[in-house]
Design a protein around this motif. Sequence first.
Motif, PDB file in Angstrom:
ATOM      1  N   ARG A 228      -7.888 -34.395  45.962  1.00 17.67           N
ATOM      2  CA  ARG A 228      -8.184 -32.828  45.626  1.00 17.67           C
ATOM      3  C   ARG A 228      -9.169 -32.597  45.016  1.00 17.67           C
ATOM      4  NH1 ARG A 228      -2.450 -33.996  43.788  1.00 17.67           N
ATOM      5  NH2 ARG A 228      -3.274 -33.773  41.488  1.00 17.67           N
ATOM      6  N   LEU A 229      -9.783 -33.117  44.051  1.00 22.23           N
ATOM      7  CA  LEU A 229     -10.906 -32.865  43.372  1.00 22.23           C
ATOM      8  C   LEU A 229     -12.239 -33.105  44.197  1.00 22.23           C
ATOM      9  CD1 LEU A 229     -10.478 -34.768  39.852  1.00 22.23           C
ATOM     10  CD2 LEU A 229     -10.630 -32.200  40.403  1.00 22.23           C
ATOM     11  N   ALA A 230     -12.033 -34.011  45.203  1.00 19.52           N
ATOM     12  CA  ALA A 230     -13.290 -34.250  46.175  1.00 19.52           C
ATOM     13  C   ALA A 230     -13.094 -33.101  47.058  1.00 19.52           C
ATOM     14  CB  ALA A 230     -13.226 -35.564  46.865  1.00 19.52           C
ATOM     15  N   ASP A 231     -12.122 -32.797  47.586  1.00 23.08           N
ATOM     16  CA  ASP A 231     -11.729 -31.628  48.624  1.00 23.08           C
ATOM     17  C   ASP A 231     -12.143 -30.182  48.262  1.00 23.08           C
ATOM     18  OD1 ASP A 231     -11.373 -33.814  50.474  1.00 23.08           O
ATOM     19  OD2 ASP A 231      -9.013 -33.543  50.234  1.00 23.08           O
ATOM     20  N   ALA A 232     -11.772 -30.109  47.098  1.00 25.47           N
ATOM     21  CA  ALA A 232     -11.769 -28.853  46.515  1.00 25.47           C
ATOM     22  C   ALA A 232     -13.358 -28.588  45.955  1.00 25.47           C
ATOM     23  CB  ALA A 232     -10.906 -28.398  45.622  1.00 25.47           C
ATOM     24  N   MET A 233     -13.683 -29.545  45.303  1.00 28.62           N
ATOM     25  CA  MET A 233     -14.848 -29.210  44.387  1.00 28.62           C
ATOM     26  C   MET A 233     -16.054 -30.391  44.653  1.00 28.62           C
ATOM     27  SD  MET A 233     -12.890 -28.673  40.769  1.00 28.62           S
ATOM     28  CE  MET A 233     -14.122 -28.454  39.747  1.00 28.62           C
ATOM     29  N   GLY A 234     -15.908 -31.219  45.603  1.00 25.08           N
ATOM     30  CA  GLY A 234     -16.774 -32.002  45.855  1.00 25.08           C
ATOM     31  C   GLY A 234     -17.153 -33.315  44.609  1.00 25.08           C
ATOM     32  N   ALA A 235     -16.192 -33.251  43.610  1.00 28.14           N
ATOM     33  CA  ALA A 235     -16.498 -33.982  42.471  1.00 28.14           C
ATOM     34  C   ALA A 235     -15.455 -35.110  42.169  1.00 28.14           C
ATOM     35  CB  ALA A 235     -16.172 -32.710  41.210  1.00 28.14           C
ATOM     36  N   ASP A 236     -15.789 -35.896  41.223  1.00 17.24           N
ATOM     37  CA  ASP A 236     -15.123 -37.178  40.930  1.00 17.24           C
ATOM     38  C   ASP A 236     -14.222 -36.661  39.902  1.00 17.24           C
ATOM     39  OD1 ASP A 236     -16.191 -38.834  42.900  1.00 17.24           O
ATOM     40  OD2 ASP A 236     -17.903 -39.299  41.711  1.00 17.24           O
ATOM     41  N   PRO A 237     -13.119 -37.439  39.507  1.00 15.28           N
ATOM     42  CA  PRO A 237     -12.528 -37.010  38.318  1.00 15.28           C
ATOM     43  C   PRO A 237     -13.176 -37.297  37.138  1.00 15.28           C
ATOM     44  CG  PRO A 237     -11.291 -38.733  39.732  1.00 15.28           C
ATOM     45  CD  PRO A 237     -12.608 -38.594  40.205  1.00 15.28           C
ATOM     46  N   GLY A 238     -12.796 -36.827  35.977  1.00 24.97           N
ATOM     47  CA  GLY A 238     -13.541 -36.637  34.717  1.00 24.97           C
ATOM     48  C   GLY A 238     -13.445 -37.941  33.864  1.00 24.97           C
ATOM     49  N   PRO A 239     -14.068 -38.418  32.808  1.00 28.92           N
ATOM     50  CA  PRO A 239     -13.971 -39.459  32.018  1.00 28.92           C
ATOM     51  C   PRO A 239     -12.537 -39.774  31.668  1.00 28.92           C
ATOM     52  CG  PRO A 239     -15.094 -38.044  30.896  1.00 28.92           C
ATOM     53  CD  PRO A 239     -14.782 -37.295  32.223  1.00 28.92           C
ATOM     54  N   GLY A 240     -11.836 -38.720  31.390  1.00 24.75           N
ATOM     55  CA  GLY A 240     -10.120 -39.197  30.754  1.00 24.75           C
ATOM     56  C   GLY A 240      -9.451 -39.856  31.760  1.00 24.75           C
ATOM     57  N   LEU A 241      -9.585 -39.158  33.081  1.00 28.38           N
ATOM     58  CA  LEU A 241      -8.838 -39.530  33.989  1.00 28.38           C
ATOM     59  C   LEU A 241      -9.281 -40.968  34.474  1.00 28.38           C
ATOM     60  CD1 LEU A 241      -6.248 -38.770  35.443  1.00 28.38           C
ATOM     61  CD2 LEU A 241      -7.671 -37.705  37.215  1.00 28.38           C
ATOM     62  N   ARG A 242     -10.359 -41.168  34.500  1.00 27.74           N
ATOM     63  CA  ARG A 242     -10.887 -42.481  35.092  1.00 27.74           C
ATOM     64  C   ARG A 242     -10.324 -43.626  33.940  1.00 27.74           C
ATOM     65  NH1 ARG A 242     -15.772 -39.440  35.765  1.00 27.74           N
ATOM     66  NH2 ARG A 242     -16.693 -40.716  34.152  1.00 27.74           N
ATOM     67  N   SER A 243     -10.814 -43.244  32.744  1.00 28.34           N
ATOM     68  CA  SER A 243     -10.454 -44.260  31.694  1.00 28.34           C
ATOM     69  C   SER A 243      -9.005 -44.664  31.908  1.00 28.34           C
ATOM     70  CB  SER A 243     -10.883 -43.707  30.580  1.00 28.34           C
ATOM     71  OG  SER A 243     -10.232 -44.558  29.267  1.00 28.34           O
ATOM     72  N   LEU A 244      -8.118 -43.665  32.113  1.00 23.74           N
ATOM     73  CA  LEU A 244      -6.675 -44.216  32.264  1.00 23.74           C
ATOM     74  C   LEU A 244      -6.379 -44.947  33.459  1.00 23.74           C
ATOM     75  CD1 LEU A 244      -3.804 -44.168  31.118  1.00 23.74           C
ATOM     76  CD2 LEU A 244      -3.599 -41.838  32.324  1.00 23.74           C
ATOM     77  N   HIS A 245      -7.251 -44.473  34.714  1.00 25.55           N
ATOM     78  CA  HIS A 245      -6.923 -45.368  35.958  1.00 25.55           C
ATOM     79  C   HIS A 245      -7.517 -46.763  35.553  1.00 25.55           C
ATOM     80  CE1 HIS A 245      -8.775 -46.640  39.860  1.00 25.55           C
ATOM     81  NE2 HIS A 245      -7.493 -46.264  40.185  1.00 25.55           N
ATOM     82  N   THR A 246      -8.504 -46.712  34.948  1.00 28.32           N
ATOM     83  CA  THR A 246      -9.131 -48.448  34.520  1.00 28.32           C
ATOM     84  C   THR A 246      -7.860 -49.246  33.800  1.00 28.32           C
ATOM     85  OG1 THR A 246     -11.378 -47.895  34.833  1.00 28.32           O
ATOM     86  CG2 THR A 246     -10.986 -49.806  33.754  1.00 28.32           C
ATOM     87  N   ARG A 247      -7.454 -48.446  32.756  1.00 31.66           N
ATOM     88  CA  ARG A 247      -6.501 -49.150  31.901  1.00 31.66           C
ATOM     89  C   ARG A 247      -5.161 -49.506  32.913  1.00 31.66           C
ATOM     90  NH1 ARG A 247      -4.902 -45.275  27.474  1.00 31.66           N
ATOM     91  NH2 ARG A 247      -3.625 -47.147  26.714  1.00 31.66           N
ATOM     92  N   VAL A 248      -4.620 -48.556  33.727  1.00 27.90           N
ATOM     93  CA  VAL A 248      -3.591 -48.938  34.641  1.00 27.90           C
ATOM     94  C   VAL A 248      -3.714 -50.313  35.354  1.00 27.90           C
ATOM     95  CG1 VAL A 248      -1.961 -48.168  36.444  1.00 27.90           C
ATOM     96  CG2 VAL A 248      -2.936 -46.561  34.611  1.00 27.90           C
ATOM     97  N   LEU A 249      -5.064 -50.225  35.995  1.00 30.06           N
ATOM     98  CA  LEU A 249      -5.356 -51.462  36.836  1.00 30.06           C
ATOM     99  C   LEU A 249      -5.721 -52.628  35.812  1.00 30.06           C
ATOM    100  CD1 LEU A 249      -8.462 -49.881  38.872  1.00 30.06           C
ATOM    101  CD2 LEU A 249      -6.174 -50.472  39.638  1.00 30.06           C
ATOM    102  N   ARG A 250      -5.864 -52.668  34.591  1.00 27.64           N
ATOM    103  CA  ARG A 250      -6.192 -53.792  33.940  1.00 27.64           C
ATOM    104  C   ARG A 250      -4.874 -54.288  33.175  1.00 27.64           C
ATOM    105  NH1 ARG A 250     -11.885 -52.583  30.731  1.00 27.64           N
ATOM    106  NH2 ARG A 250     -12.930 -52.727  32.526  1.00 27.64           N
TER     107      ARG A 250
END
Length: 264
Positions: A228-250
């Motif tokens: 959604r962020l890429a389609d609407a804004m051409g942006a990646d998720p912010g640091p909070g969301l990316r950090s949580l994603h990494t924690r879930v993967l780990r």
Amino acid sequence: MAEQTSGTSHTVRIELLGPLRALRDGAEIPLGPPKQRAVLAVLLLQEGRPISYDGLVEAVWGGAPPVHVRNLVQKYVSGLRRALGDGPELSWTGSGYRLTGVRVDDLAERRLLVDEALAARQAGEVRRAVELAHRAEELWHGDFAEGLHAPYLTAERLRWTEKRLTVLEARLEGEIALGRSFEYVHELVRLVAAHPLRERLAELLMLALCRTGRPADALTVYEEARRRLADAMGADPGPGLRSLHTRVLRQDPALLPGPAVPVA
């Protein structure tokens, strides 16, 4: 309820967290046509400060007011004086219109509850902070100044939507911390759908899903938010969301389901 504002006693209650309402001793006061109500809302939000004639016209009608706008302003001001009656005072100061002897009660009550919730949160009293934030949320009965169309009120509506969501996010964060993730997953799903670009809500939904043993669903939420962020804004998720994603993967143990905090 009786209040003292600028030295004037009154029994008029005003609400703006939803449709504009004025009540005297519990009975609703007819406030006239929509533009008259918009004039009242703008005056109320000045909190006793005068607003110039030009400023009032700009706030209510924008840059293209009707030809007879001066007559309309005078008509609406007179109508509001009659409607509000004794207590509130709508006067011309020489430099602008000023409304005193009245306040927006639900905004004042909300401000007090949010301040108390913040203090409780800073003191580590999570349950009390959540309860106070919930009480603040219960004051809302719709969108801010719902149904009133004026440039100034449109901007204020956006500002108050942001303030409302910020408090709601803090409350839901507290609910998750109290072990109530399962109860709030559906609410978070609804909120993410309503505010698809708001990363904090996606983050809270991911956290709630992990705490209910659904990490795969949390990863799906991340991918949907990233798209959604890429389609609407051409942006990646912010640091909070990316950090949580990494924690879930780990498979961070802190994200595993835990026991609910017992209610005192």
